[in-house]
Design a protein around this motif. Structure first.
Motif, mmCIF file in Angstrom:
data_model
loop_
_atom_site.group_PDB
_atom_site.id
_atom_site.type_symbol
_atom_site.label_atom_id
_atom_site.label_comp_id
_atom_site.label_asym_id
_atom_site.label_seq_id
_atom_site.Cartn_x
_atom_site.Cartn_y
_atom_site.Cartn_z
ATOM 1 N N ALA A 74 0.641 -1.235 -0.559
ATOM 2 C CA ALA A 74 0.155 0.225 0.245
ATOM 3 C C ALA A 74 1.283 1.130 0.276
ATOM 4 O O ALA A 74 0.664 2.301 -0.215
ATOM 5 N N HIS A 75 2.264 1.063 0.239
ATOM 6 C CA HIS A 75 3.128 2.095 0.436
ATOM 7 C C HIS A 75 4.123 1.837 -0.582
ATOM 8 O O HIS A 75 4.238 3.550 -1.094
ATOM 9 N N GLU A 76 4.676 1.081 -1.197
ATOM 10 C CA GLU A 76 5.261 0.846 -2.352
ATOM 11 C C GLU A 76 4.989 1.513 -3.824
ATOM 12 O O GLU A 76 5.653 1.974 -4.685
ATOM 13 N N VAL A 77 4.412 0.607 -4.206
ATOM 14 C CA VAL A 77 2.667 1.912 -5.542
ATOM 15 C C VAL A 77 2.929 2.812 -5.346
ATOM 16 O O VAL A 77 3.340 3.305 -6.578
ATOM 17 N N TRP A 78 2.628 3.734 -4.178
ATOM 18 C CA TRP A 78 2.996 4.712 -4.497
ATOM 19 C C TRP A 78 4.116 5.463 -4.741
ATOM 20 O O TRP A 78 4.693 6.870 -5.074
ATOM 21 N N MET A 79 5.040 4.763 -3.722
ATOM 22 C CA MET A 79 6.746 5.480 -3.219
ATOM 23 C C MET A 79 6.997 5.284 -5.113
ATOM 24 O O MET A 79 8.380 6.084 -5.468
ATOM 25 N N ALA A 80 6.847 4.208 -5.559
ATOM 26 C CA ALA A 80 7.674 3.853 -7.105
ATOM 27 C C ALA A 80 6.619 4.581 -7.967
ATOM 28 O O ALA A 80 7.164 4.906 -9.134
ATOM 29 N N GLN A 81 6.445 5.703 -7.423
ATOM 30 C CA GLN A 81 5.698 6.925 -8.378
ATOM 31 C C GLN A 81 5.707 8.058 -8.521
ATOM 32 O O GLN A 81 6.799 8.959 -8.815
ATOM 33 N N SER A 82 4.831 9.058 -7.421
ATOM 34 C CA SER A 82 5.638 10.442 -7.289
ATOM 35 C C SER A 82 5.427 10.465 -6.037
ATOM 36 O O SER A 82 3.905 10.141 -6.065
ATOM 37 N N SER A 83 5.742 11.455 -5.298
ATOM 38 C CA SER A 83 4.622 12.309 -4.721
ATOM 39 C C SER A 83 4.403 11.701 -3.821
ATOM 40 O O SER A 83 3.648 11.904 -2.709
ATOM 41 N N PHE A 84 5.106 10.930 -2.944
ATOM 42 C CA PHE A 84 5.136 9.710 -1.922
ATOM 43 C C PHE A 84 6.063 9.167 -0.837
ATOM 44 O O PHE A 84 7.032 9.336 -1.005
ATOM 45 N N LEU A 85 5.525 9.934 0.879
ATOM 46 C CA LEU A 85 7.210 10.108 1.709
ATOM 47 C C LEU A 85 6.232 8.521 2.710
ATOM 48 O O LEU A 85 4.720 9.202 2.593
ATOM 49 N N THR A 86 6.739 7.889 3.084
ATOM 50 C CA THR A 86 6.313 6.776 4.864
ATOM 51 C C THR A 86 7.470 6.968 5.289
ATOM 52 O O THR A 86 8.474 6.286 5.054
ATOM 53 N N PRO A 87 7.368 6.819 6.054
ATOM 54 C CA PRO A 87 7.750 6.944 7.819
ATOM 55 C C PRO A 87 8.134 5.087 8.204
ATOM 56 O O PRO A 87 8.611 4.569 9.505
ATOM 57 N N PHE A 88 7.236 3.938 7.671
ATOM 58 C CA PHE A 88 6.753 3.168 7.448
ATOM 59 C C PHE A 88 8.311 2.240 7.328
ATOM 60 O O PHE A 88 8.769 1.665 5.824
ATOM 61 N N LYS A 89 8.369 1.498 8.376
ATOM 62 C CA LYS A 89 10.811 0.823 8.191
ATOM 63 C C LYS A 89 10.161 -0.633 7.318
ATOM 64 O O LYS A 89 10.961 -0.601 6.415
ATOM 65 N N SER A 90 9.496 -1.106 6.818
ATOM 66 C CA SER A 90 8.765 -2.196 5.932
ATOM 67 C C SER A 90 8.894 -2.768 4.430
ATOM 68 O O SER A 90 9.032 -3.539 3.681
ATOM 69 N N ALA A 91 8.575 -1.144 4.751
ATOM 70 C CA ALA A 91 8.283 -0.884 2.998
ATOM 71 C C ALA A 91 10.319 -0.721 2.092
ATOM 72 O O ALA A 91 10.411 0.226 2.483
ATOM 73 N N ASN A 92 10.316 -1.302 1.007
ATOM 74 C CA ASN A 92 11.527 -1.810 1.036
ATOM 75 C C ASN A 92 11.533 0.310 -0.256
ATOM 76 O O ASN A 92 11.545 0.750 -0.858
ATOM 77 N N GLN A 93 12.838 0.635 0.272
ATOM 78 C CA GLN A 93 13.277 2.277 0.321
ATOM 79 C C GLN A 93 13.449 2.668 -1.208
ATOM 80 O O GLN A 93 13.474 3.160 -2.108
ATOM 81 N N GLU A 94 13.641 0.798 -1.806
ATOM 82 C CA GLU A 94 13.907 0.429 -3.196
ATOM 83 C C GLU A 94 13.321 1.020 -3.958
ATOM 84 O O GLU A 94 13.474 1.272 -5.598
#
Length: 452
Positions: free
Chosen positions: A367-387
């Protein structure tokens, strides 16, 4: 005939499944950066075919498209059909809908003050101790997120009502790497080093900062971000919380001290381009342009993550311009790495199985990574892959969140409108214009007293 019919049905089913899969931005299982196992695990426990879910949120335009790309995975996993809506006046609309007894199942809002009002009137469903513990365990600076998500119910009892999702970072200082390289400057790691760099740039015959407070009817607001960042670096999070609720007076020494720290940067001769008069009159959208002049008119600019929208056309963040975390004071190690920001919080406004499932979905990395992989999304969720972050600048801002020990929401946004979007703004303009921190803060406190 029957065999042909069954084959036709099977083929239609297969094609329907393929069509559904094609709507997903990233095909499950194909890119190893994504935590697909969390998606598959979520699917196993949430079969809600035939149910629907209404979500009301602030996202429109491009952000709505991005959010839809995320909840498509929830629909795929659960069989739930999501109906998302927003409004230009979403703050007023959610109040109207809840008071009329026709709320959405899920509301997503960026205003903690509005959320507090909804909770106090009994319009929100508590998320329970399980979600509280989840935030403590899985979000960096977990207690900060629990604090931000906790509000008093209609009986005055504090309960966790919200789930933080999609965060913005404000504690950033922007610079041009080429200018730093030419001058031999290094990125400061402490506030003491940032102040020393400021003085060094002046000693070299240059101007350290570009600061602009102009913003039409909202002139002064950029200074509030400065003061909030400096409050978090000079005072405890608890003192910051008391400040934004007026549990300590606006003219308390803790507050005037932070205002004076801002004054050190904005009012000291030669520290800011054009001097204090230019600071007060320069539009915030124009203020970073000095970074890109040749020769540079300034070397440093404090502003949130949105400011590249006002950089010269074609500027590539991470190359032509970059940023660093506004550092803490080495002399105050007990304050750790505080981060100032904003963000959105999701709440259940109509308790249904689909609404509960959606809150569970927000706890999955997907739920975090899909938006992270596009734009304008940051999260403090430690298990979301920063890559999975779409680019290096987003990843670096994500790391700032992960390294934070304290997160606090923009203070002026937490204050009553007449203060945070009124007296505080004008007070900062008066301060840069020559008034003392004591006089300015005293005036803001009088304005606060007048609305109590």
């Amino acid at each position: 005939m029957k065999k042909r019919f069954l084959m036709t049905v099977a083929l239609a089913s297969l094609l329907a499944g393929a069509a559904a899969a094609a709507e997903l931005k990233f095909a499950p299982g194909e890119d190893g950066k994504f935590n697909w196992s969390s998606f598959e695990e979520f699917k196993k426990g949430h079969d809600l075919k035939g149910q629907s879910l209404t979500i009301f949120g602030p996202w429109r335009g491009e952000d709505e498209v991005l959010f839809r790309s995320v909840f498509a995975y929830f629909e795929e996993a659960t069989g739930v059909e999501i109906k998302y809506s927003s409004s230009e006046n979403y703050e007023q609309q959610i109040v109207i809908d809840t008071q009329a007894g026709s709320p959405p199942d899920i509301a997503i809002l960026p205003q903690p003050g509005l959320i507090a009002d909804l909770a106090s009137k009994g319009y929100l469903t508590p998320l329970g101790d399980e979600t509280k513990q989840w935030l403590l365990d899985n979000y960096a600076a977990g207690q900060s997120w629990v604090d931000l998500s906790t509000y008093k119910d209609k009986d005055g009892n504090a309960q966790l009502f919200a789930f933080p999702y999609k965060i913005d970072v404000k504690s950033l200082v922007w610079y041009v790497p080429e200018n730093f390289e030419d001058a031999g400057y290094e990125i400061p790691k402490t506030m003491e080093e940032l102040k020393a760099l400021t003085e060094q740039i002046v000693a070299d015959g240059e101007t350290p900062w570009c600061i602009g407070l102009g913003s039409g009817g909202a002139t002064g607001w950029p200074a509030t971000d400065w003061v909030e960042d400096l409050m978090l670096r000079t005072q405890s999070p608890e003192t910051y919380d008391k400040w934004v609720t007026n549990a300590i007076a606006f003219n308390d020494p803790a507050v005037t001290g932070a205002i004076d720290e801002f004054g050190w940067f904005a009012k000291t001769d030669k520290f800011a381009a054009g001097g204090p008069a230019a600071v007060a009159s320069t539009d915030f959208r124009d203020s970073p342009k000095g970074l890109f002049a040749s020769p540079p008119k300034c070397y440093l600019h404090h502003q949130a993550s949105f400011i590249p929208s006002f950089f010269p056309e074609g500027t590539v963040v991470g190359e032509d311009a970059d940023f660093f975390y506004m550092p803490p004071y080495a002399s105050k190690p007990e304050l750790g790495n505080p981060v100032l920001g904003a963000g959105t919080l999701a709440m259940i406004t109509k308790d249904t199985p689909a609404a509960r499932a959606f809150m569970d979905f927000l706890k999955t990395p997907i739920a975090h990574e899909v938006w992270m992989a596009q734009s304008s999304f940051l999260t403090p969720f430690k298990s979301a892959n920063q890559e999975t972050y779409a680019n290096a600048p987003m990843k670096k801002q994500g790391e700032i969140l992960l390294n934070s020990t304290t997160f606090r929401f923009d203070g002026s946004d937490l204050m009553p409108g007449k203060i945070g979007a009124g007296a505080f703004w004008t007070g900062m303009v008066d301060f840069v214009g020559g008034k003392s921190s004591a006089d300015v803060a005293g005036g803001i406190q009088k304005a606060w007293d007048a609305i109590k």
